[in-house]
Motif scaffolding. Structure first.
Motif, PDB file in Angstrom:
ATOM      1  N   ARG A 165       0.708  -5.996  -5.073  1.00 10.71           N
ATOM      2  CA  ARG A 165       0.793  -4.685  -5.707  1.00 10.71           C
ATOM      3  C   ARG A 165       1.291  -3.673  -4.683  1.00 10.71           C
ATOM      4  NH1 ARG A 165      -5.497  -5.179  -6.826  1.00 10.71           N
ATOM      5  NH2 ARG A 165      -5.178  -5.707  -4.630  1.00 10.71           N
ATOM      6  N   TYR A 166       1.676  -2.527  -5.188  1.00  8.57           N
ATOM      7  CA  TYR A 166       2.099  -1.429  -4.315  1.00  8.57           C
ATOM      8  C   TYR A 166       1.003  -1.099  -3.298  1.00  8.57           C
ATOM      9  CZ  TYR A 166       3.461   3.355  -3.002  1.00  8.57           C
ATOM     10  OH  TYR A 166       3.793   4.501  -2.311  1.00  8.57           O
ATOM     11  N   ILE A 167      -0.246  -1.073  -3.745  1.00  2.00           N
ATOM     12  CA  ILE A 167      -1.335  -0.725  -2.836  1.00  2.00           C
ATOM     13  C   ILE A 167      -1.583  -1.813  -1.794  1.00  2.00           C
ATOM     14  CG2 ILE A 167      -2.508   0.863  -4.408  1.00  2.00           C
ATOM     15  CD1 ILE A 167      -4.474  -1.424  -5.040  1.00  2.00           C
ATOM     16  N   LEU A 170       0.632  -0.930   0.993  1.00  2.00           N
ATOM     17  CA  LEU A 170       0.167   0.298   1.654  1.00  2.00           C
ATOM     18  C   LEU A 170      -1.051   0.053   2.525  1.00  2.00           C
ATOM     19  CD1 LEU A 170       0.398   3.123  -1.047  1.00  2.00           C
ATOM     20  CD2 LEU A 170       1.889   2.766   0.920  1.00  2.00           C
ATOM     21  N   LYS A 218       1.649  10.890  -5.838  1.00  2.00           N
ATOM     22  CA  LYS A 218       1.825   9.440  -5.876  1.00  2.00           C
ATOM     23  C   LYS A 218       0.907   8.777  -4.847  1.00  2.00           C
ATOM     24  CE  LYS A 218       5.302   5.799  -5.413  1.00  2.00           C
ATOM     25  NZ  LYS A 218       6.718   5.484  -5.105  1.00  2.00           N
ATOM     26  N   GLU A 219       0.827   9.391  -3.675  1.00  2.00           N
ATOM     27  CA  GLU A 219      -0.049   8.862  -2.636  1.00  2.00           C
ATOM     28  C   GLU A 219      -1.506   8.945  -3.070  1.00  2.00           C
ATOM     29  OE1 GLU A 219      -1.126   9.642   2.098  1.00  2.00           O
ATOM     30  OE2 GLU A 219       0.493  10.768   1.122  1.00  2.00           O
ATOM     31  N   GLU A 221      -2.693   8.950  -6.137  1.00  2.00           N
ATOM     32  CA  GLU A 221      -2.947   7.950  -7.175  1.00  2.00           C
ATOM     33  C   GLU A 221      -3.150   6.572  -6.550  1.00  2.00           C
ATOM     34  OE1 GLU A 221      -3.517   8.445 -10.243  1.00  2.00           O
ATOM     35  OE2 GLU A 221      -2.953  10.557 -10.402  1.00  2.00           O
ATOM     36  N   ALA A 222      -2.363   6.281  -5.505  1.00  2.00           N
ATOM     37  CA  ALA A 222      -2.502   4.989  -4.830  1.00  2.00           C
ATOM     38  C   ALA A 222      -3.852   4.888  -4.123  1.00  2.00           C
ATOM     39  CB  ALA A 222      -1.374   4.811  -3.814  1.00  2.00           C
ATOM     40  N   GLU A 225      -6.495   4.273  -6.745  1.00  2.00           N
ATOM     41  CA  GLU A 225      -6.439   2.886  -7.215  1.00  2.00           C
ATOM     42  C   GLU A 225      -7.069   1.945  -6.203  1.00  2.00           C
ATOM     43  OE1 GLU A 225      -3.188  -0.556  -8.512  1.00  2.00           O
ATOM     44  OE2 GLU A 225      -2.498   1.492  -8.091  1.00  2.00           O
TER      45      GLU A 225
END
Length: 231
Positions: A165-167, A170, A218-219, A221-222, A225
């Motif tokens: 996932r995107y996270i 990150l 956006k950051e 929200e990440a 999550e």
């Protein structure tokens, strides 16, 4: 010998027992010395691109009587290492872009190394993406708070990575799955900081500020999550 910092101790802890190690950017040579003294490493090659740090490392190796087990080499990245000379390569204290460059330039040597221990100083998401796209798999990670700064340490092997996932890019899939307490503390602080920042800039009429607000949202929200995943 000087006691290892939390970051350096985390790096040392990720080295498989019995390894022949190569330390890129060895600086004072503390990690190779510690690993050989503890018996974790059978031997070590300590490398640095600068003569000054390598000279200091050589002095420390001599003081510890480890000249037979620790060799010192002047070289840029993996250029001073031959294929098959090391089981584990350590690269730490360098920015993410430089770390990616070292692995790319030393691709043939890197292919012969079963295990890497990496601790990038910047662009950590970029390093995770690079590893995944170039046939590496992150086996585990540590997130360390050392003297007020956060550091990431990765144990990396060759292999395919499953869906991410995107996270995960990150913050680290392993750290999220393990509900790492240091990462949770970091994310909690980030959430509060970002929320306050958004409250200040979200209603600004300036295009540039609105764009910045969108990026921060956006950051945020990440971060939310990631915290939800760790709950």
């Amino acid at each position: 010998m000087k006691k290892l910092s939390k970051r350096m101790a985390a790096i040392a802890s990720f080295v498989p027992p019995g390894s022949r190690i190569a330390d890129v950017g060895t600086d004072h040579g503390y990690i190779p010395i510690c690993l050989v003294q503890s018996g974790t490493a059978r031997s070590a090659i300590a490398m640095d691109v600068r003569e000054g740090p390598l000279s200091r490392a050589a002095q420390h190796v001599k003081e510890c009587g480890l000249e037979a087990q620790i060799r010192l080499r002047l070289g840029d990245g993996l250029s001073a290492l031959k294929a098959g000379e090391a089981d584990t390569v350590l690269i730490s204290g360098l920015g993410g872009p430089l770390m990616r460059e070292i692995l790319s330039r030393g691709e043939q040597v890197a292919a012969s190394v079963p295990c890497f221990v990496l601790s990038p100083q910047s662009d950590i998401p970029g390093v995770r993406v690079f590893l995944r796209e170039n046939g590496y798999r992150i086996e585990r990670e540590a997130f360390v708070l050392d003297e007020g700064k956060y550091y990431t340490v990765m144990q990396v092997v060759h292999g395919e990575t499953g869906p991410v996932r995107y996270i995960d890019d990150l913050y680290g899939k392993y750290l999220l799955e393990q509900r790492d307490p240091v990462l949770r503390e970091f994310l909690t602080r980030q959430a509060g900081r970002l929320r306050e920042l958004l409250e200040k800039i979200e209603d600004s009429p300036r295009d540039e500020t609105r764009k910045k607000a969108a990026e921060r949202k956006k950051e945020w929200e990440a971060v939310k999550e990631a915290l939800a995943v760790m709950t």
